[in-house]
Write a protein that holds these residues in place. Structure first.
Motif, short mmCIF file in Angstrom:
data_model
loop_
_atom_site.label_atom_id
_atom_site.label_comp_id
_atom_site.label_asym_id
_atom_site.label_seq_id
_atom_site.Cartn_x
_atom_site.Cartn_y
_atom_site.Cartn_z
N UNK A 226 38.22 78.82 56.86
CA UNK A 226 39.23 78.60 57.71
C UNK A 226 39.90 79.68 58.03
N UNK A 227 40.68 79.61 59.22
CA UNK A 227 41.35 80.71 59.70
C UNK A 227 42.21 81.22 58.64
N UNK A 228 42.98 80.19 57.96
CA UNK A 228 44.07 81.01 56.68
C UNK A 228 43.40 81.51 55.81
N UNK A 229 42.17 81.01 55.28
CA UNK A 229 41.13 81.51 54.13
C UNK A 229 40.70 83.05 54.66
N UNK A 230 40.42 83.33 55.91
CA UNK A 230 39.89 84.41 56.48
C UNK A 230 41.11 85.28 56.44
N UNK A 231 42.41 84.97 56.73
CA UNK A 231 43.57 85.65 56.74
C UNK A 231 43.91 86.25 55.47
N UNK A 232 43.78 85.10 54.43
CA UNK A 232 44.15 85.50 53.00
C UNK A 232 43.31 86.70 52.56
N UNK A 233 41.92 86.54 52.60
CA UNK A 233 40.93 87.35 52.44
C UNK A 233 41.06 88.89 52.86
N UNK A 234 41.45 88.82 54.24
CA UNK A 234 41.63 90.07 55.05
C UNK A 234 42.92 90.93 54.61
N UNK A 235 44.12 89.88 54.35
CA UNK A 235 45.08 90.43 53.90
C UNK A 235 45.02 91.26 52.49
N UNK A 236 44.26 90.54 51.68
CA UNK A 236 44.08 91.29 50.31
C UNK A 236 43.13 92.56 50.50
N UNK A 237 42.09 92.60 51.37
CA UNK A 237 41.22 93.59 51.51
C UNK A 237 41.95 94.85 52.13
N UNK A 238 42.84 94.58 53.14
CA UNK A 238 43.67 95.55 53.66
C UNK A 238 44.55 96.31 52.95
N UNK A 239 45.32 95.25 52.01
CA UNK A 239 46.16 96.01 50.89
C UNK A 239 45.23 96.96 50.10
N UNK A 240 44.25 96.53 49.46
CA UNK A 240 43.54 97.30 48.65
C UNK A 240 42.75 98.53 49.42
N UNK A 241 42.45 98.45 50.66
CA UNK A 241 41.86 99.59 51.46
C UNK A 241 42.86 100.74 51.51
N UNK A 242 44.16 100.55 51.80
CA UNK A 242 45.17 101.18 51.86
C UNK A 242 45.52 101.79 50.62
N UNK A 243 45.54 101.13 49.56
CA UNK A 243 45.95 101.49 48.29
C UNK A 243 45.01 102.60 47.75
N UNK A 244 43.58 102.15 47.90
CA UNK A 244 42.36 102.88 47.40
C UNK A 244 42.18 104.08 48.42
N UNK A 245 42.45 103.82 49.58
CA UNK A 245 42.07 104.89 50.67
C UNK A 245 40.68 104.79 50.85
N UNK A 246 39.96 103.46 50.94
CA UNK A 246 38.65 103.34 51.01
C UNK A 246 38.17 101.91 51.62
N UNK A 247 37.11 101.79 52.18
CA UNK A 247 36.64 100.54 52.38
C UNK A 247 34.70 100.47 52.10
N UNK A 248 34.44 99.20 52.35
CA UNK A 248 32.77 99.21 52.20
C UNK A 248 32.47 98.63 50.85
N UNK A 250 32.56 100.31 48.09
CA UNK A 250 33.54 100.71 46.90
C UNK A 250 34.57 99.80 46.80
N UNK A 251 34.74 98.98 47.57
CA UNK A 251 36.09 97.91 47.75
C UNK A 251 35.44 96.46 47.82
N UNK A 252 35.41 96.12 46.45
CA UNK A 252 34.66 94.72 46.26
C UNK A 252 35.52 93.65 46.59
N UNK A 253 34.92 92.36 46.88
CA UNK A 253 35.71 91.56 47.50
C UNK A 253 35.92 90.54 46.29
N UNK A 254 36.73 91.14 45.44
CA UNK A 254 36.90 90.35 44.16
C UNK A 254 38.32 89.78 43.84
N UNK A 255 38.77 89.19 44.65
CA UNK A 255 40.12 88.35 44.84
C UNK A 255 40.39 87.55 43.75
#
Length: 271
Positions: A226-248, A250-255
């Motif tokens: 769903x749109x809301x599900x995609x937004x929740x997942x992206x929100x978590x990934x963005x926060x983690x990417x900015x916190x860890x300074x990385x993506x890909x 090395x950034x697991x989708x382990x919400x």
């Protein structure tokens, strides 16, 4: 030849029973998948209805690839957000399909202005291989994602035509974004032709590898994310990417389950 005695139990009624709708052994499995299973047969061929359904699905997938994106209509859906338009180096759809490399770079005539200030996130909408997916889902996904990321500095939404995922790298660099999020029409299939994907890249710049991105796929309204599900997942990934300074990779989708549940709000991890 004498008629068979109805009381004679030596003749099995299985042929009649197998044809009854309530004895269709495939019916339960069809509830669990959209795949074409147990299609039946008419003589030594597939039933005409199934053949026509297949041909219709194939035509729908082809249309999704070749139908041009209606950019003015998309801009109306995105209003009142600030918008920019760009194009890839692929000058037309035929070139785009034959030369994937050109869809990853900006047109030499692109006049995308370089930002004077940095931003946290920039959203790029790329038609990809299904303009149908972008037309139907991009605007509501953008609005849902911006609501989930309201505390961040978000740049203008960039609409890129004849574009692939990597076009977000030069765009993100020029707009001085810490994170780029590319919404792209995914390759259509014979079950779903309007599936949308989101690709997150920390520190976008030309030359980034696909292994340096995180993907959220299968966003659609036929049993997909769903749109809301995609937004929740992206929100978590963005926060983690900015916190860890990385993506890909090395950034697991382990919400955590609390994030993915209905109505859950993403929380920045403390550890």
């Amino acid at each position: 030849m004498s008629a068979r005695d109805p009381s004679d139990q030596s003749v099995s009624p299985s042929a009649d029973a197998a044809s009854a709708p309530d004895r269709d052994i495939w019916s339960a499995l069809r509830q669990a998948t959209a795949a074409r299973i147990g299609l039946g047969r008419a003589g030594n061929a597939i039933p005409l209805g199934e053949v026509l359904d297949f041909q219709f699905a194939h035509a729908t997938a082809r249309d999704a690839v070749h139908t041009p994106l209606d950019i003015p209509a998309l801009e109306d859906q995105l209003a009142p957000l600030p918008l920019l338009r760009v194009a890839s180096a692929a000058t037309d759809r035929s070139t785009y399909l034959r030369r994937p490399d050109l869809g990853r770079i900006l047109s030499p005539d692109c006049d995308l202005p370089e930002a004077s200030e940095t931003c946290d996130i920039v959203f790029v909408i790329a038609d990809g291989l299904s303009a149908t997916a972008i037309q139907r889902h991009a605007a509501p996904v953008i609005h849902a994602c911006r609501a989930a990321l309201a505390e961040f500095a978000i740049g203008p939404v960039v609409i890129a035509s004849q574009a692939r995922v990597a076009i977000g790298d030069p765009i993100g660099a020029m707009l001085k974004a810490q994170v780029s999020v590319v919404l792209v029409g995914e390759r259509p299939g014979l079950t779903v032709s309007d599936s949308l994907g989101l690709y997150l890249t920390f520190g976008p710049r030309p030359g980034r590898r696909d292994s340096e991105r995180n993907c959220i796929s299968n966003v659609h309204d036929h049993g997909g994310l769903t749109y809301e599900g995609a937004a929740r997942t992206l929100s978590w990934l963005v926060r983690e990417a900015l916190r860890r300074q990385l993506s890909g990779v090395d950034l697991k989708d382990d919400l955590p389950a609390a994030v993915t549940g209905p109505g859950a709000q993403p929380q920045l991890p403390t550890s």
